[in-house]
Motif scaffolding. Structure first.
Motif, mmCIF file in Angstrom:
data_model
loop_
_atom_site.group_PDB
_atom_site.id
_atom_site.type_symbol
_atom_site.label_atom_id
_atom_site.label_comp_id
_atom_site.label_asym_id
_atom_site.label_seq_id
_atom_site.Cartn_x
_atom_site.Cartn_y
_atom_site.Cartn_z
ATOM 1 N N VAL A 168 20.734 67.309 68.250
ATOM 2 C CA VAL A 168 21.909 68.183 68.255
ATOM 3 C C VAL A 168 22.918 67.660 69.270
ATOM 4 C CG1 VAL A 168 22.734 70.525 68.740
ATOM 5 C CG2 VAL A 168 20.661 70.176 67.394
ATOM 6 N N GLY A 169 24.201 67.825 68.947
ATOM 7 C CA GLY A 169 25.264 67.158 69.680
ATOM 8 C C GLY A 169 25.881 67.905 70.839
ATOM 9 N N SER A 170 25.085 68.352 71.787
ATOM 10 C CA SER A 170 25.630 68.754 73.089
ATOM 11 C C SER A 170 25.441 67.568 74.020
ATOM 12 C CB SER A 170 24.920 69.993 73.639
ATOM 13 O OG SER A 170 25.331 71.153 72.962
ATOM 14 N N GLN A 171 26.363 66.624 73.930
ATOM 15 C CA GLN A 171 26.145 65.303 74.506
ATOM 16 C C GLN A 171 26.061 65.273 76.020
ATOM 17 O OE1 GLN A 171 28.765 66.321 72.702
ATOM 18 N NE2 GLN A 171 30.694 65.380 73.337
ATOM 19 N N GLY A 172 26.526 66.335 76.691
ATOM 20 C CA GLY A 172 26.518 66.350 78.148
ATOM 21 C C GLY A 172 25.145 66.165 78.754
ATOM 22 N N ILE A 173 24.098 66.599 78.052
ATOM 23 C CA ILE A 173 22.769 66.498 78.650
ATOM 24 C C ILE A 173 22.281 65.060 78.736
ATOM 25 C CG2 ILE A 173 22.187 68.813 77.906
ATOM 26 C CD1 ILE A 173 20.348 67.679 75.831
ATOM 27 N N SER A 174 22.929 64.144 78.024
ATOM 28 C CA SER A 174 22.577 62.724 78.134
ATOM 29 C C SER A 174 23.414 62.000 79.172
ATOM 30 C CB SER A 174 22.753 62.029 76.776
ATOM 31 O OG SER A 174 21.804 62.486 75.843
ATOM 32 N N SER A 175 24.214 62.734 79.920
ATOM 33 C CA SER A 175 25.134 62.113 80.873
ATOM 34 C C SER A 175 24.438 61.717 82.168
ATOM 35 C CB SER A 175 26.273 63.077 81.201
ATOM 36 O OG SER A 175 25.797 64.197 81.928
ATOM 37 N N LEU A 176 25.056 60.780 82.882
ATOM 38 C CA LEU A 176 24.563 60.403 84.206
ATOM 39 C C LEU A 176 24.606 61.583 85.165
ATOM 40 C CD1 LEU A 176 26.271 56.908 84.643
ATOM 41 C CD2 LEU A 176 23.837 57.359 84.259
ATOM 42 N N GLY A 177 25.637 62.427 85.045
ATOM 43 C CA GLY A 177 25.757 63.581 85.929
ATOM 44 C C GLY A 177 24.616 64.560 85.756
ATOM 45 N N ASN A 178 24.293 64.899 84.504
ATOM 46 C CA ASN A 178 23.193 65.813 84.245
ATOM 47 C C ASN A 178 21.860 65.243 84.703
ATOM 48 O OD1 ASN A 178 23.541 68.208 81.622
ATOM 49 N ND2 ASN A 178 25.204 67.396 82.844
ATOM 50 N N GLU A 179 21.668 63.952 84.463
ATOM 51 C CA GLU A 179 20.401 63.340 84.845
ATOM 52 C C GLU A 179 20.230 63.313 86.359
ATOM 53 O OE1 GLU A 179 20.217 59.562 82.912
ATOM 54 O OE2 GLU A 179 20.130 60.442 80.909
ATOM 55 N N LYS A 180 21.312 63.038 87.090
ATOM 56 C CA LYS A 180 21.217 63.034 88.556
ATOM 57 C C LYS A 180 20.982 64.443 89.082
ATOM 58 C CE LYS A 180 21.132 60.977 92.474
ATOM 59 N NZ LYS A 180 20.057 59.999 92.762
ATOM 60 N N ALA A 181 21.656 65.433 88.501
ATOM 61 C CA ALA A 181 21.455 66.808 88.937
ATOM 62 C C ALA A 181 20.018 67.252 88.721
ATOM 63 C CB ALA A 181 22.422 67.732 88.196
ATOM 64 N N LYS A 182 19.434 66.864 87.611
ATOM 65 C CA LYS A 182 18.034 67.200 87.334
ATOM 66 C C LYS A 182 17.111 66.599 88.391
ATOM 67 C CE LYS A 182 14.582 66.725 83.616
ATOM 68 N NZ LYS A 182 14.477 68.140 83.175
ATOM 69 N N GLU A 183 17.373 65.343 88.729
ATOM 70 C CA GLU A 183 16.578 64.649 89.753
ATOM 71 C C GLU A 183 16.721 65.321 91.115
ATOM 72 O OE1 GLU A 183 17.125 60.540 92.266
ATOM 73 O OE2 GLU A 183 17.619 60.485 90.138
ATOM 74 N N LEU A 184 17.935 65.679 91.496
ATOM 75 C CA LEU A 184 18.172 66.293 92.801
ATOM 76 C C LEU A 184 17.547 67.677 92.897
ATOM 77 C CD1 LEU A 184 21.919 65.253 93.237
ATOM 78 C CD2 LEU A 184 19.973 64.348 94.515
ATOM 79 N N LEU A 185 17.641 68.452 91.835
ATOM 80 C CA LEU A 185 17.040 69.796 91.857
ATOM 81 C C LEU A 185 15.532 69.698 91.982
ATOM 82 C CD1 LEU A 185 17.587 72.864 91.608
ATOM 83 C CD2 LEU A 185 17.138 72.615 89.159
ATOM 84 N N ALA A 186 14.917 68.790 91.218
ATOM 85 C CA ALA A 186 13.462 68.616 91.282
ATOM 86 C C ALA A 186 13.013 68.150 92.656
ATOM 87 C CB ALA A 186 13.007 67.609 90.218
ATOM 88 N N ALA A 187 13.877 67.390 93.349
ATOM 89 C CA ALA A 187 13.541 66.904 94.692
ATOM 90 C C ALA A 187 13.736 67.956 95.772
ATOM 91 C CB ALA A 187 14.391 65.673 95.019
#
Length: 448
Positions: A168-187
Motif C-alpha cells: 500500500v502506498g503510504s510511502q513515508g514509512i519507507s523514508s530515511l526519516g521514518n527509519e531513523k525515528a524508529k531506531e532512535l525511539l527503540a534506543a
C-alpha cells in the motif's frame, strides 16, 4: 513489559547516551546535522523484467508510474482509465506501444502483466485489489487500502490466499526519516512515548482537492456508468468524477487521504497495532463548493499500553484553510525529549539543559574552584537529515516492493499493516458524522 528501550537505558546513563548521539556536543554549541544515506538495491543482471500496468491514471497514478519506471527492470505495458484524456496523455508520455483500455479486467486477464498499480478513486480499491490478486498479479495500491472498514478483511484474505506481494502506498514509512525515528525511539533516546501529534496543512485550490475539470470531460469521453457501478446511481456529474475526494461515495475525506499517512508513519516508528478509541470533530469552514466532507478536521486517539510501547495519546489535525500555507509533520513526545519527524529529516530535542547532575563531578569541580567549567551535556537539539542526492521515500517504497517481488520477500506495508493504519482514519469519518466516540480492537481489527 518487555521493552528494549528500558534495557538500553539501564546500560547507559543519560550523559553516556548523549555522547553516543554526539560526543562532541558541549553546552551552548549547536551540533552539525547527521547525514542519513541509503545504499540502493541493485537489480541483478539476470533478474526478470517486471511487466507493469497502471489502473487509474490520475495525479497519483502518474506519479506512482513515473517513480516505478525510475527502477531498473520495469516495463510499463498497459494503462487503464475511464477518461479518454488520461489515456491519450499516457500514450503521449510513455509510448505508442501501450495497451490502452477503460476496462481493468482486460489488464487482469493479460497473462504477460506481472504487476498492477491501483490508483483509482478509493471506492474501487477493494474490488480491483481482490480481482487482481485472484488473477495472480502483484499489487501496489494507493492509500487508503479500502473505502470502508468492512472491506478490510476481504483484501487481507485475498492477499493471504494469493501468495502475491501486496504493497500500500503510504510511502513515508519507507523514508530515511521514518527509519531513523524508529531506531532512535527503540534506543530510548526520548524515553517512553506518552503523546504524539500530526499536522497536515494545505491552502492552494489543488491541494484542497479543487482539481482541474477538463473542458472535454463529458459523457462522451468519460465512462460514468462504470465509475458509479458500485455506488449510488446518479446522472453524470464532472465534479464527482474529477474532484472525487470531496464526495463520500468515492473518497474518504481528509482522514482517508492524509491522516492515513500519519498513522502509517506512527505505527511503523512505534511498532504499534493502533488505537482502541477514536474521536473526531471539524467542519466545512471555507471550501463551500458542494463537497460532503470537512475542510478542517481534528482527531483524538487512545493507544493502550502494549508489549511494544507505553500507553499514549495521539492528536491529528488537518487544515485546508491554512493561510500561511502550513506544514506537515509528526511529533513524538517521550519522558526525556521529543522528535519532529519528516520524511527526510528528524529533529531530536532533549529536556536536559542544565549542568550535570552527577554529585561526584559537582563536588570535584567545587574543590578545584572551577565550577564554571564547560560540561559535556546532552545536546538540546540533534538534527538528522537526508544526504544530498537522496531519491526520496517514494523511490524507496517502490524499491522495497520490487525487491520483495523478485526475492519473494516482505514489504513494509502489507495489507494487515495497511488496514491497521486505514481503519482509525476511516473511523474518524464515522465519528464525525455520527458524533460519537468509536471503540476499535487493533489486534482483531474490528469495531467493538
Amino acid at each position: 513489559m518487555k521493552n528494549n528501550r528500558r534495557v538500553f537505558l539501564k546500560k547507559l546513563s543519560l550523559t553516556g547516551l548523549a555522547a553516543s548521539l554526539n560526543p562532541l556536543a558541549y553546552a551552548g554549541e549547536k551540533a552539525e546535522p547527521h547525514l542519513l544515506g541509503r545504499s540502493n538495491i541493485e537489480v541483478l543482471s539476470n533478474a526478470k523484467t517486471l511487466k507493469l500496468a497502471l489502473i487509474g491514471a490520475g495525479i497519483m497514478g502518474r506519479e506512482d508510474t513515473k517513480t516505478a519506471l525510475m527502477h531498473q527492470g520495469i516495463d510499463l505495458m498497459a494503462v487503464c482509465d475511464l477518461y479518454d484524456g488520461r489515456l491519450a496523455r499516457a500514450k503521449a508520455e510513455w509510448g505508442d506501444h501501450l495497451i490502452l483500455t477503460k476496462d481493468y479486467k482486460e489488464i487482469l486477464n493479460n497473462k504477460e502483466i506481472d504487476v498492477v498499480i491501483i490508483a483509482t478513486p478509493d471506492h474501487w480499491h477493494k474490488e480491483i485489489s481482490v480481482a487482481a490478486l485472484a488473477a495472480g498479479k502483484h499489487v501496489y495500491c494507493e492509500k487508503p487500502m479500502v473505502h470502508s472498514v468492512k472491506e478490510g478483511q476481504e483484501v487481507i484474505d485475498a492477499w493471504k490466499k494469493s501468495g502475491k506481494i501486496y504493497m500500500v502506498g503510504s510511502q513515508g514509512i519507507s523514508s530515511l526519516g521514518n527509519e531513523k525515528a524508529k531506531e532512535l525511539l527503540a534506543a530510548g533516546v526520548i524515553g517512553d512515548i506518552n503523546y504524539a501529534e500530526g499536522f497536515w496543512a494545505r491552502h492552494s485550490p489543488e491541494g484542497a482537492w479543487q482539481y482541474e475539470v477538463p473542458l472535454d470531460g463529458t459523457p462522451e469521453t468519460v465512462d460514468w456508468k462504470t465509475y458509479i457501478a458500485n455506488t449510488k446511481d446518479r446522472p453524470f456529474d464532472p465534479l464527482r468524477f474529477f474532484r472525487w475526494r470531496n464526495y463520500l461515495d468515492y473518497g474518504t475525506g481528509m482522514s482517508g487521504d492524509l491522516f492515513v499517512h500519519l498513522f502509517s508513519s506512527l505505527h511503523f516508528i512505534t511498532d504499534s497495532k493502533g488505537p482502541n478509541k477514536v474521536s473526531s470533530m471539524g467542519g466545512l469552514r471555507y471550501w463551500e463548493d458542494g463537497r460532503e466532507v470537512p475542510d478542517v478536521l481534528l482527531g483524538m486517539f487512545d493507544y493502550p499500553r502494549t508489549e511494544e510501547h507505553a500507553a499514549f495519546n495521539l492528536s491529528l489535525r488537518c487544515n485546508f484553510v491554512d493561510g500561511t500555507s502550513g506544514t506537515t509533520y509528526l511529533k513524538i513526545v517521550g519522558s526525556n525529549g521529543s522528535m519532529d519527524v519528516k520524511w527526510d529529516e528528524v529533529v531530536v530535542k532533549t529536556n536536559r539543559q542544565g549542568p550535570s547532575d552527577d554529585p561526584f563531578l559537582e563536588e570535584q569541580a567545587r574543590l578545584r574552584g572551577n565550577e564554571g567549567r564547560k560540561k559535556i551535556l546532552p545536546p538540546n537539539e540533534t538534527v538528522y537529515a537526508a544526504e544530498r542526492g537522496y531519491k526520496g521515500a517514494h523511490f524507496d517504497h517502490f524499491a522495497n516492493f520490487f525487491h520483495a517481488i523478485r526475492e519473494n520477500g516482505r514489504v513494509v506495508q502489507d495489507p494487515e499493516f495497511a488496514f491497521r493504519a486505514a481503519a482509525p482514519a476511516l473511523l474518524c469519518n464515522d465519528s464525525y458524522f455520527q458524533d460519537k466516540f468509536i471503540k476499535w480492537d487493533p489486534i482483531k481489527m474490528k469495531v467493538v
